[in-house]
Each structure stands twice: as structure tokens, then as C-alpha cells.
Design a protein around this motif. Structure first.
Motif, PDB file in Angstrom:
ATOM      1  N   LEU A 114       0.811  -1.212   0.000  1.00 34.77           N
ATOM      2  CA  LEU A 114       0.000   0.000   0.000  1.00 34.77           C
ATOM      3  C   LEU A 114       0.844   1.261   0.000  1.00 34.77           C
ATOM      4  CD1 LEU A 114      -2.806  -0.850   2.592  1.00 34.77           C
ATOM      5  CD2 LEU A 114      -2.886  -1.062   0.109  1.00 34.77           C
ATOM      6  N   ALA A 115       2.074   1.161   0.513  1.00 30.50           N
ATOM      7  CA  ALA A 115       2.893   2.365   0.639  1.00 30.50           C
ATOM      8  C   ALA A 115       4.361   2.013   0.466  1.00 30.50           C
ATOM      9  CB  ALA A 115       2.675   3.024   1.998  1.00 30.50           C
ATOM     10  N   GLU A 137      -4.378   0.084  -5.710  1.00 29.80           N
ATOM     11  CA  GLU A 137      -4.551   0.163  -4.259  1.00 29.80           C
ATOM     12  C   GLU A 137      -3.492   1.020  -3.577  1.00 29.80           C
ATOM     13  OE1 GLU A 137      -1.960  -3.454  -5.101  1.00 29.80           O
ATOM     14  OE2 GLU A 137      -3.700  -2.449  -5.977  1.00 29.80           O
ATOM     15  N   ILE A 139      -1.553   3.856  -1.891  1.00 32.77           N
ATOM     16  CA  ILE A 139      -2.021   5.106  -1.306  1.00 32.77           C
ATOM     17  C   ILE A 139      -0.882   6.043  -0.902  1.00 32.77           C
ATOM     18  CG2 ILE A 139      -4.204   4.160  -0.485  1.00 32.77           C
ATOM     19  CD1 ILE A 139      -2.962   3.957   2.290  1.00 32.77           C
ATOM     20  N   GLU A 140       0.350   5.515  -0.766  1.00 35.87           N
ATOM     21  CA  GLU A 140       1.486   6.366  -0.398  1.00 35.87           C
ATOM     22  C   GLU A 140       2.688   6.062  -1.273  1.00 35.87           C
ATOM     23  OE1 GLU A 140       2.661   6.794   3.663  1.00 35.87           O
ATOM     24  OE2 GLU A 140       0.662   6.319   4.406  1.00 35.87           O
ATOM     25  N   ARG A 161      -5.420   6.488  -6.597  1.00 37.25           N
ATOM     26  CA  ARG A 161      -5.812   6.453  -5.186  1.00 37.25           C
ATOM     27  C   ARG A 161      -4.749   7.044  -4.250  1.00 37.25           C
ATOM     28  NH1 ARG A 161      -7.920   0.980  -2.881  1.00 37.25           N
ATOM     29  NH2 ARG A 161      -8.063   2.375  -1.089  1.00 37.25           N
ATOM     30  N   LEU A 162      -3.719   7.630  -4.816  1.00 41.34           N
ATOM     31  CA  LEU A 162      -2.667   8.193  -3.976  1.00 41.34           C
ATOM     32  C   LEU A 162      -3.233   9.226  -3.003  1.00 41.34           C
ATOM     33  CD1 LEU A 162       0.552   8.861  -6.104  1.00 41.34           C
ATOM     34  CD2 LEU A 162       0.238   7.212  -4.261  1.00 41.34           C
ATOM     35  N   GLU A 163      -2.871   9.066  -1.737  1.00 43.44           N
ATOM     36  CA  GLU A 163      -3.226  10.048  -0.721  1.00 43.44           C
ATOM     37  C   GLU A 163      -2.016  10.892  -0.328  1.00 43.44           C
ATOM     38  OE1 GLU A 163      -4.974   8.043   2.560  1.00 43.44           O
ATOM     39  OE2 GLU A 163      -6.611   7.186   1.377  1.00 43.44           O
ATOM     40  N   CYS A 185      -7.844  12.011  -4.835  1.00 45.36           N
ATOM     41  CA  CYS A 185      -7.773  11.515  -3.457  1.00 45.36           C
ATOM     42  C   CYS A 185      -6.573  12.086  -2.699  1.00 45.36           C
ATOM     43  CB  CYS A 185      -7.681   9.981  -3.445  1.00 45.36           C
ATOM     44  SG  CYS A 185      -9.138   9.141  -4.094  1.00 45.36           S
TER      45      CYS A 185
END
Length: 473
Positions: A114-115, A137, A139-140, A161-163, A185
Motif C-alpha cells: 500500500l505504501a 490500491e 495510497i502512499e 488512489r494516492l493520498e 484523493c
């Protein structure tokens, strides 16, 4: 009925067997030199005292678990072993050459990832970027090295979906950042050594999802401030030679129309005491970071007017002295950074048993070992930066005594086989360019396996004015 009982017993027994297998695998991975595992992260909203939960920026409250850090170069065999642990989702590489290109590609292609974070920054090739684009998926993505081409920017724009996105390096003057506007996002954007101009910044102004923005080493001017007004950003961190009192006046004007501003960092230029008087009229501010070259001790009384102030960082504050620290000690700060000041052991005594401090930096101050018993006993302290001070082995001995007494009162906090678990007190300690020897640091690390202890004999890659990392020795 008997068959059901037998089935339940088999399932329960199988679950227990798989749990034993998992623990055995974690034990093996934890013994690999240069690999760290963290099954939980202390800095989370649930951990923070209730009175601080609304003050600490959301970016510090991310719960990262399960978490894997690769701190040294590892062999292909060891990589295959840790790659069997299918649960880890967050990966930090504290040496960019720790993995070969092939290893890194395998890691990126993991279904659970995820990151991904690099320390120091690493430049990814086109194959790596293509693999990342195929991971919806993700996100980081933090601390990728430039310079960045238009193809790189286009690839980042496809990671829908990168936060959190952190980049380190310049971008060509003709390059358009328009693809980044597709990251609907995105909550946090950081860009170091960017060289970004007002022209670059204009296309990303529509990023309405942004909550925090950090743009370092830019050429941005006051022309970009109206663009910031269009975003619901609560944290603004800008570094530019153009930072001056005029920028502060523009910010206070914006704050009248945008009440969401709670954090500000203005670096690279300099501001005066008069600018601070204007800045503190933004009553919503909880976090302030300014270059303090021109500030005098009189500004401390101004900061005290911010009733919700939780974090204060005064860089290069050469005029800040013990009397200033005594005033700051009366504030309910959770983070205080006073680097390269005139603060001595006498001033530190004002921090004795401070009820809310979580992060404290006195790098480049005039403190000695005499301050250690006071600092080590601050009840909530999690991160302590003592770089560029006269702290010696004797001071580290004193800190060890304080921590051992605390562990004795909380037996459940002891480490097991090097796997990170809940810890009762300080977890990050920075000792670069002090009188503490390498051998003593090594012994200290072995005693406190959970603590991230930084000590560099040579100059740090980041300057003393930069926010310190937790790189290993």
C-alpha cells in the motif's frame, strides 16, 4: 454433533498451526541484519492523550501496520525470506541501494503493498513506474528522486488512489503538472528541491482534496498565494527566498476568507517581529514554523497569544535564550523545536515534567549532560533531538537509567526478538555530531531494540536546518 466438534477442533488447530508458522517466519525475518519489523505504530489518534488529538496534524497520525523497514543491503536469499511475509503493506527503504532493481520490482508487484518510502530518495526507472501505475490500491509513494520528466509526471497522475505523494528533485521548466490535477484523493503533497515556479504551480491549484502542501526550494512568489486560497488546505509549508513580511500579510488576508488554516511553515527567507504580530491574528493556528533569523525574544510573548498552539518550530533562532524557553514551557505544546539557540541547562530546567511535550529538538543549543535527567523524565516525550550538542556517553548512561526504570514499571513493554511492539517512552533519539561514541550508541541500541537512534560521525546528508530523519548509523 461429534463431527461438528471435530471439524471445529481441526479448524482451530489449523489456525493455531498457521499462527505458529507466522510467528516463526517473523522471528526469522527479525534476525536478518538490516531488516526491521513494526507491527504497530505508536503515533496514532488512539494512542494520543485526548487533549492532544485535535492538535496533532493528521499527517502524523497515520497508523502504519504491518510495516517493514530495510536499513542495509540484504542478500537475495534474505529477500526471498522476507518476501514470504505476505501481510506487510508499508515498506521503507533507508538505503536506496538496499535492493537491486529486480528485487525492487518484485516488492512493488506485491499484492499487499500500500505504501513505499525511500530514505534517501531513489530514482525509479520506467519499469518500476509502470508497475506502480498498475497498482490501484497504492495510497502512499514517498521520496522519489528526480529530475522529473513529463513521462514521470504523467505516470504519477495515473496513480488514482494516492493520498500521499513526496517527490525530491527538479522538474523541467517546460514540464506541465496538469496530470497531477487528476489525483482527486491526494491529501498530502510534498516536493523538495523542486525549483517550482508560479507557472508550474497554477495547474495543480484545482486539487480541492489537498489538506497539506509542502513545497521546498521553490521560486514561488506572492502571485501563488491567491491559488492557495482556492484549496481547503489546513497546512501550508513553503520555502522560497521570497518569504518575507509581505507574504505573512497576504496569508493573514487569506485566512479571513479561509478559516481552515491551522498550520503554517514559512522558510527560506526571513520575517520580523512585526510579521509575527500579524501572524498570531490567525487565531486558528495550532502549528507554526518560521525562519527566525530576524526574530528577537520579544516574539515569544506574541506566540503565547495563540491559545490553541500545539507545535512551534523556530529555526536559526540565535536570539532565543533561557528566559524565552521559560515562557514557552508554560504553553501546552506537543512539539517544540528550538535549533541553534542560546539555551543552556538552566533553561531546560523549565521543561521538568512538562505534561504535553511529545517531540523536542534542542539541536545546536548549549546544553550538556546535566539536562538529560530532566529531558528523559518528560512523561509524554517520544522524539528527542540532541544533535550538535555537548552530550556525551555520561548523558546517554543517565538516559538509559531513566528508561530502564520506566520499563521496570511496565514489563509488558519489553521487546521480543527485535520485533517492534508498544513502547512506554522515547522511541526516537538523534545524537549526530555529539560526544557520544559509536560503541556506546551500539550498546544502547542493543539494550533498547525499539529505539531508532541516529548518530553520524560525518556531516548529515540533510543540513542541520532540515527536519532530521531516523536513518541508522
Amino acid at each position: 454433533m461429534l463431527s461438528v466438534i471435530v471439524l471445529v477442533a481441526i479448524v482451530a488447530g489449523g489456525a493455531a498451526w498457521h499462527e505458529l508458522q507466522r510467528r516463526d517466519l517473523l522471528e526469522q525475518i527479525a534476525r536478518i541484519p538490516g531488516v526491521e519489523i513494526e507491527l504497530g505504530c505508536r503515533m496514532s489518534p488512539q494512542w494520543l492523550p485526548q487533549r492532544l488529538q485535535d492538535q496533532v496534524p493528521w499527517s502524523l497520525c497515520l497508523v502504519r501496520q504491518p510495516y517493514l523497514a530495510i536499513t542495509e543491503e540484504i542478500s537475495p536469499a534474505d529477500f526471498e525470506l522476507l518476501n514470504r511475509w505476505r501481510e506487510f503493506q508499508y515498506v521503507e527503504l533507508r538505503r536506496s541501494e538496499a535492493l537491486s532493481d529486480d528485487m525492487l520490482l518484485k516488492l512493488i508487484e506485491r499484492q499487499s503493498l500500500l505504501a513505499l518510502r525511500f530514505m534517501p530518495p531513489r530514482r525509479l526507472n520506467s519499469e518500476h513506474l509502470s508497475a506502480l501505475v498498475k497498482k490501484p490500491e497504492l495510497i502512499e509513494l514517498e521520496t522519489l528522486a528526480g529530475p522529473f520528466s513529463q513521462d514521470d509526471i504523467n505516470a504519477f497522475g495515473e496513480m488514482s488512489r494516492l493520498e500521499n505523494l513526496t517527490l525530491d528533485g527538479s522538474v523541467a521548466p517546460e514540464c506541465s503538472l496538469q496530470p497531477l490535477a487528476k489525483l482527486t484523493c491526494l491529501l498530502n503533497l510534498e516536493w523538495h528541491h523542486s525549483g517550482l515556479s508560479d507557472k508550474h504551480f497554477t495547474p495543480i491549484a484545482p486539487l480541492g482534496s489537498l489538506k497539506a502542501i509542502e513545497l521546498l526550494e521553490t521560486t514561488l512568489t506572492s502571485k501563488s498565494w491567491p491559488l492557495l486560497e482556492t484549496m481547503s488546505i489546513s497546512y501550508r509549508h513553503l520555502e522560497s527566498p521570497g518569504i518575507d513580511d509581505g507574504i505573512v500579510r497576504a496569508l493573514t488576508t487569506i485566512s479571513k476568507r479561509n478559516p481552515d488554516i491551522n498550520s503554517v511553515a514559512l522558510l527560506g527567507g526571513s520575517v520580523s517581529d512585526n510579521a509575527i504580530k500579524e501572524l498570531v491574528t490567525i487565531s486558528s493556528l495550532t502549528n507554526v514554523e518560521v525562519d527566525a533569523k530576524r526574530l528577537t525574544p520579544a516574539c515569544i510573548d506574541e506566540f503565547a497569544k495563540l491559545k490553541n498552539l500545539g507545535s512551534l518550530n523556530l529555526r536559526n533562532a540565535a536570539s532565543i535564550d533561557d528566559a524565552s524557553l521559560s515562557k514557552l514551557a508554560l504553553l501546552k505544546l506537543w512539539s517544540l523545536e528550538l535549533d541553534h539557540t542560546q539555551i543552556t541547562d538552566e533553561g531546560v530546567s523549565a521543561l521538568a515534567n512538562h505534561p504535553t511535550l511529545i517531540e523536542l529538538s534542542l539541536s545546536g543549543s548549549r546544553i550538556t549532560d546535566r539536562s538529560i535527567p530532566i529531558l528523559g523524565a518528560i512523561p509524554e516525550l517520544n522524539s528527542l533531538d540532541l544533535r550538535d550538542t555537548a552530550i556525551s556517553n555520561k548523558g546517554l548512561d543517565q538516559l538509559q537509567e531513566v528508561l530502564e526504570r520506566q520499563i521496570a514499571s511496565n514489563p509488558g513493554g519489553k521487546p521480543t526478538s527485535g520485533i517492534y511492539i508498544e513502547w512506554p517512552h522515547i522511541t526516537q533519539l538523534k545524537l549526530s555530531r555529539t560526544k557520544v561514541t559509536s560503541d556506546r550508541v551500539r550498546e544502547f541500541r542493543q539494550t533498547f531494540q525499539l529505539m531508532k537512534v541516529e548518530r553520524f560521525e560525518e556531516a548529515d546528508p540533510a543540513s542541520a536546518n532540515s527536519k532530521p530523519s531516523s536513518l541508522p548509523e
